[in-house]
Design an enzyme around this catalytic site. Structure first.
Site, PDB file in Angstrom:
ATOM      1  N   CYS A  79      54.105  37.004  27.294  1.00  0.00           N
ATOM      2  CA  CYS A  79      54.713  36.158  28.239  1.00  0.00           C
ATOM      3  C   CYS A  79      53.533  35.095  28.759  1.00  0.00           C
ATOM      4  O   CYS A  79      53.237  34.210  27.753  1.00  0.00           O
ATOM      5  CB  CYS A  79      55.309  36.783  29.505  1.00  0.00           C
ATOM      6  N   HIS A 169      58.212  41.460  28.061  1.00  0.00           N
ATOM      7  CA  HIS A 169      57.427  42.261  28.490  1.00  0.00           C
ATOM      8  C   HIS A 169      57.666  43.707  27.964  1.00  0.00           C
ATOM      9  O   HIS A 169      58.167  44.413  28.854  1.00  0.00           O
ATOM     10  CB  HIS A 169      57.473  42.427  30.088  1.00  0.00           C
ATOM     11  N   GLU A 171      55.745  46.101  28.157  1.00  0.00           N
ATOM     12  CA  GLU A 171      55.008  47.102  29.001  1.00  0.00           C
ATOM     13  C   GLU A 171      55.797  47.519  30.117  1.00  0.00           C
ATOM     14  O   GLU A 171      55.634  48.332  30.977  1.00  0.00           O
ATOM     15  CB  GLU A 171      53.719  46.425  29.420  1.00  0.00           C
TER      16      GLU A 171
END
Ligand code: GLN
Length: 188
Positions: A79, A169, A171
């Site tokens: 990002c 994302h 994560e």
């Protein structure tokens, strides 16, 4: 193997947790002396590219990190991290590391559609969850960069040699495959 995570702002802890689930220790980069440790790759987290860019310059991390990336340090930007790696940002005059052959569009999905979840194919992995938060997309790849995933005809992941960038994302979901992809990329 040890992975450095730029820990100035944004979602860096989530990346450290993903690495830990994969059995890989991480080191946080917060100041210049943190660069004296040895590490095999760098993760630039999501957050605000302008804030991270400014802090890196103020903390004198920008020049040494840029040199390390140019010298081949594997890097994975998510990002805001993608924006920091892009050679061009269509709607922003600021450029940062400018090491990846991609043209990015900042806040590309507008304010209303800024955050969404989808599942799409990632080259070499298969269908994976993708969470977007005020995300950029990649308008174009050129030179040595290759697209790895698209959502609604926009490129959302790309690779340029040992540089990996995702507009989403990984994560923030439980799926470890993109982090594993980065680790495999380092080893290859
Ligand atoms: N909109 C942010 C930027 O321009 C990126 C958002 C994110 O990293 N989740 O830097």
């Amino acid at each position: 193997m040890r992975i450095a995570v730029l820990a100035l702002q944004g979602a860096f802890i989530e990346h450290e947790q993903m690495l830990s689930k994969l059995g890989v220790p991480s080191v946080e980069i917060r100041q210049k002396r943190d660069l004296n440790q040895s590490f095999d790759g760098l993760i630039i987290p999501g957050g605000e590219s302008t804030v991270q860019g400014k802090l890196m310059r103020e903390l004198e991390l920008y020049d040494p990190l840029k040199k390390m990336i140019q010298a081949g340090l594997p890097v994975f930007g998510t990002c805001a991290g993608l924006l920091l790696l892009a050679k061009k940002i269509q709607n922003d005059d600021r450029i940062h590391f400018s090491t990846m052959d991609i043209v990015a569009v900042r806040n590309a999905y507008g304010r209303q559609l800024g955050s969404f979840y989808t599942e799409e194919f990632f080259k070499g992995i298969g269908k994976i969850p993708m969470t977007f938060i005020r995300a950029p997309y990649i308008e174009d790849v050129f030179g040595e960069a290759q697209p790895l995933a698209t959502v609604n005809n926009h490129i959302v992941a790309a690779r340029h040699n040992k540089q990996l960038a995702t507009a989403f994302h990984p994560e923030l979901n439980n799926d470890l495959s993109v982090h594993q992809y980065f680790l495999d990329m380092i080893k290859s």
